[in-house]
Design a protein around this motif. Sequence first.
Motif, mmCIF file in Angstrom:
data_model
loop_
_atom_site.group_PDB
_atom_site.id
_atom_site.type_symbol
_atom_site.label_atom_id
_atom_site.label_comp_id
_atom_site.label_asym_id
_atom_site.label_seq_id
_atom_site.Cartn_x
_atom_site.Cartn_y
_atom_site.Cartn_z
ATOM 1 N N LYS A 273 25.471 -1.641 -55.954
ATOM 2 C CA LYS A 273 24.360 -1.514 -54.987
ATOM 3 C C LYS A 273 23.165 -2.338 -55.459
ATOM 4 C CE LYS A 273 25.136 3.037 -52.886
ATOM 5 N NZ LYS A 273 26.375 3.504 -53.509
ATOM 6 N N TYR A 274 22.880 -2.242 -56.761
ATOM 7 C CA TYR A 274 21.739 -2.992 -57.308
ATOM 8 C C TYR A 274 21.954 -4.494 -57.123
ATOM 9 C CZ TYR A 274 18.650 -5.106 -60.740
ATOM 10 O OH TYR A 274 17.722 -5.900 -61.361
ATOM 11 N N GLU A 275 23.141 -4.973 -57.485
ATOM 12 C CA GLU A 275 23.411 -6.420 -57.397
ATOM 13 C C GLU A 275 23.324 -6.904 -55.943
ATOM 14 O OE1 GLU A 275 23.631 -8.252 -59.940
ATOM 15 O OE2 GLU A 275 24.118 -6.854 -61.572
ATOM 16 N N LEU A 276 23.802 -6.067 -55.018
ATOM 17 C CA LEU A 276 23.814 -6.487 -53.614
ATOM 18 C C LEU A 276 22.424 -6.493 -52.977
ATOM 19 C CD1 LEU A 276 26.994 -4.678 -52.233
ATOM 20 C CD2 LEU A 276 26.619 -7.156 -52.332
ATOM 21 N N THR A 277 21.542 -5.645 -53.474
ATOM 22 C CA THR A 277 20.267 -5.481 -52.760
ATOM 23 C C THR A 277 19.057 -6.075 -53.477
ATOM 24 O OG1 THR A 277 20.011 -3.315 -53.770
ATOM 25 C CG2 THR A 277 20.949 -3.354 -51.570
ATOM 26 N N LYS A 278 19.164 -6.361 -54.776
ATOM 27 C CA LYS A 278 17.941 -6.732 -55.519
ATOM 28 C C LYS A 278 17.269 -7.971 -54.931
ATOM 29 C CE LYS A 278 20.319 -9.386 -59.021
ATOM 30 N NZ LYS A 278 20.520 -9.822 -60.348
ATOM 31 N N GLY A 279 18.087 -8.958 -54.520
ATOM 32 C CA GLY A 279 17.514 -10.191 -53.984
ATOM 33 C C GLY A 279 16.807 -9.964 -52.643
ATOM 34 N N ILE A 280 17.249 -8.944 -51.926
ATOM 35 C CA ILE A 280 16.689 -8.726 -50.584
ATOM 36 C C ILE A 280 15.493 -7.785 -50.645
ATOM 37 C CG2 ILE A 280 17.211 -7.957 -48.233
ATOM 38 C CD1 ILE A 280 20.191 -8.221 -49.048
ATOM 39 N N ALA B 237 25.169 -9.167 -48.631
ATOM 40 C CA ALA B 237 24.922 -7.726 -48.469
ATOM 41 C C ALA B 237 25.477 -7.251 -47.126
ATOM 42 C CB ALA B 237 23.435 -7.430 -48.568
ATOM 43 N N LEU B 238 25.302 -8.090 -46.086
ATOM 44 C CA LEU B 238 25.813 -7.696 -44.764
ATOM 45 C C LEU B 238 27.336 -7.566 -44.793
ATOM 46 C CD1 LEU B 238 23.558 -9.830 -42.371
ATOM 47 C CD2 LEU B 238 23.567 -7.334 -42.665
ATOM 48 N N LEU B 239 27.965 -8.465 -45.541
ATOM 49 C CA LEU B 239 29.429 -8.417 -45.637
ATOM 50 C C LEU B 239 29.911 -7.155 -46.349
ATOM 51 C CD1 LEU B 239 30.177 -12.155 -46.522
ATOM 52 C CD2 LEU B 239 30.670 -10.965 -44.368
ATOM 53 N N HIS B 240 29.047 -6.634 -47.245
ATOM 54 C CA HIS B 240 29.422 -5.442 -48.017
ATOM 55 C C HIS B 240 28.671 -4.199 -47.540
ATOM 56 C CE1 HIS B 240 30.745 -8.622 -50.810
ATOM 57 N NE2 HIS B 240 31.680 -7.750 -51.118
ATOM 58 N N LEU B 241 28.212 -4.219 -46.304
ATOM 59 C CA LEU B 241 27.349 -3.151 -45.793
ATOM 60 C C LEU B 241 27.854 -1.731 -46.101
ATOM 61 C CD1 LEU B 241 24.671 -3.647 -44.520
ATOM 62 C CD2 LEU B 241 25.691 -3.382 -42.265
ATOM 63 N N PRO B 242 29.157 -1.445 -45.914
ATOM 64 C CA PRO B 242 29.615 -0.064 -46.151
ATOM 65 C C PRO B 242 29.338 0.408 -47.579
ATOM 66 C CG PRO B 242 31.309 -1.354 -45.046
ATOM 67 C CD PRO B 242 30.231 -2.317 -45.440
ATOM 68 N N LEU C 14 24.290 3.199 -46.086
ATOM 69 C CA LEU C 14 22.971 3.283 -45.451
ATOM 70 C C LEU C 14 22.792 4.516 -44.566
ATOM 71 C CD1 LEU C 14 22.382 -0.470 -44.577
ATOM 72 C CD2 LEU C 14 21.285 0.880 -46.350
ATOM 73 N N THR C 15 23.899 5.109 -44.144
ATOM 74 C CA THR C 15 23.765 6.230 -43.205
ATOM 75 C C THR C 15 23.812 7.584 -43.910
ATOM 76 O OG1 THR C 15 26.119 6.120 -42.872
ATOM 77 C CG2 THR C 15 24.746 4.988 -41.239
ATOM 78 N N SER C 16 23.929 7.561 -45.222
ATOM 79 C CA SER C 16 24.054 8.822 -45.950
ATOM 80 C C SER C 16 22.811 9.035 -46.814
ATOM 81 C CB SER C 16 25.315 8.693 -46.806
ATOM 82 O OG SER C 16 25.461 9.769 -47.644
ATOM 83 N N PRO D 73 17.695 7.550 -48.644
ATOM 84 C CA PRO D 73 18.992 6.927 -48.359
ATOM 85 C C PRO D 73 19.815 6.692 -49.631
ATOM 86 C CG PRO D 73 17.224 5.308 -48.220
ATOM 87 C CD PRO D 73 16.564 6.650 -48.415
ATOM 88 N N ALA D 74 21.152 6.780 -49.447
ATOM 89 C CA ALA D 74 22.054 6.693 -50.600
ATOM 90 C C ALA D 74 22.024 5.335 -51.287
ATOM 91 C CB ALA D 74 23.475 7.031 -50.156
ATOM 92 N N VAL D 75 21.435 4.331 -50.624
ATOM 93 C CA VAL D 75 21.354 3.026 -51.294
ATOM 94 C C VAL D 75 20.510 3.165 -52.576
ATOM 95 C CG1 VAL D 75 19.336 2.218 -49.961
ATOM 96 C CG2 VAL D 75 20.920 0.553 -50.920
ATOM 97 N N LEU D 76 19.637 4.182 -52.622
ATOM 98 C CA LEU D 76 18.818 4.391 -53.830
ATOM 99 C C LEU D 76 19.649 4.924 -55.000
ATOM 100 C CD1 LEU D 76 15.436 5.742 -52.419
ATOM 101 C CD2 LEU D 76 15.973 3.458 -53.238
ATOM 102 N N ASN D 77 20.920 5.199 -54.754
ATOM 103 C CA ASN D 77 21.790 5.553 -55.878
ATOM 104 C C ASN D 77 22.024 4.358 -56.793
ATOM 105 O OD1 ASN D 77 22.021 8.269 -55.365
ATOM 106 N ND2 ASN D 77 23.828 8.054 -54.058
#
Length: 488
Positions: A131-138, A158-163, A167-169, A203-207
């Motif tokens: 999650k960190y690697e996918l989102t840090k740049g954004i 990140a869009l390709l790996h959205l699931p 984001l919905t949990s 949101p669970a992305v903060l995990n």
Amino acid sequence: MPRAIVIGAGIAGIAVAVRLAVKGYAVTVLEANDYPGGKLSEIDRDGFRWDAGPSLFTMPILVDALFELAGRNPRDDFNYRRLEIACRYYYEDGTVLDAHADPLRYAAAVEAKLGVPAQVLHRHLQAAQQKYELTKGIFLERSLHRLGNLFKWDVLKALLHLPKLNLTSTMHARNMKKLKHPHLVQLFDRYATYNGSNPYSAPAVLNLIPHLENGIGAYFPVGGMVAITRSLVRLAEDLGVRFEYGRRVSQIILQNGRATGVQVGEEQYSADIVVSNMDIVPTYRKLMPDFPAPEKVLQHERSSSALIFYWGIDRTFPQLDVHNIFFSADYKAEFDGIFGNEGLHADPTIYIHVSSKMESKDAPAGMENWFVMINVPGDKGQDWDAIITESRKRIQTKLTRILGEQVARHIVCEEILDPRKIESKTSSFQGSLYGASSNSAMSAFFRHPNFSGKVKGLYFCGGSVHPGGGIPLCLLSARIVSEMVPAA
Ligand code: FAD
């Protein structure tokens, strides 16, 4: 040489001053207090020393980067050690669990103490890293508010790996699903407090947050947390930055759609750019009262605050580590009390930091300096004196029960920090620790950008603006600002 004024010598204000000086600006930092660091400062009393605010140091590479940017070796003036145990957790049923830096030892402890297979922890930490690697740049390293940044490769990735971003949990729902054991769920839910949020709604992305502590590491600066402030001020001064203390800015001067300087008492300072490190709410309300403020942003729910007892303890407690958590039995009720209308929960989770375990001179020989903190709501006019009295009693009762020692008998001196004082010492609106909360999936988009879209030459850094609070993000806010300002 173009001139830059920085309002406030918080960690982000100091970092932006370093960056702008390297960029060729003549920088003046105006600080209301008679010391630098804002929340990242210290308290001295009766032979004890405590770091006043932050106690956990993650991503030290962001501090090193400032020295390297200036062509210096960080190790000449600033050093730190990785902690072998990130945190010691105490549960009400008597379980004590160490979060070792070594993932194999950590997973073995989880298996031995909770009966949870090691693989469960390994997979959870890997997911945090992903999650960190996918989102840090954004979300962390660039402005979210510049259209061009949306058309970058990492956004597509990140869009390709959205699931995988869940984001919905919520953080809690995801932790329940993946970890199941209530103690492990509570341990990982706690990371919501690292940006002052509620795990039951964040949101669970903060995990991704555990990756900062467990993957990249928990560190302790030699000389305590305040060494970060001190070494960066020395670096800035070496680069020619001028710090003026006891200078409270009362107004940002606006002329023809530009920030042209600031007012301090009767005096005006003119500048080509102004960077506010003051909390974004009072920056608009107090320094630009006639300017139309972005109300939606300013009214966003704030992060939690804290009540801290700094206790001098007349003996040592070998059963404590550097960072210790004493969990409440009902975490949900505790967060309902912090973010809802339930009132403070009777059994708060207690955090104890003992820096004298790393720096023996932080306490007299044979003694310890305890930083004892509970999370509380921001200041909305509650009766804090009554809350302090009640909380002190509850904390002492709980610690006495769990540690098997009459804690109150060993306290030889006490200092207190509450939300009112956090606000009066740093101008943080409601005394929040981390600016706006991250209690919804859209929170990141409601943080104020690092620039003004309406006033040229006006920028913002620090915990109340993008990308958020905590030392690492404050340092990133300074980097984003310096990348935006025109070349000197
Ligand atoms: P601040 O520290 O908020 O300072 C702002 C500065 O601006 C102050 O010095 C203030 O006096 C000055 N100022 C304001 N208005 C004016 C004005 N008008 N004129 C001149 N000067 C002005 N983060 C972590 O990473 N790890 C932790 O373990 C951690 N724990 C924390 C525990 C506590 C108790 C607290 C309070 C915070 C904690 N944080 C932690 C959060 C972290 O401390 C903050 O996110 C960070 O230090 C904020 O830095 P800042 O640059 O936004 O400025």
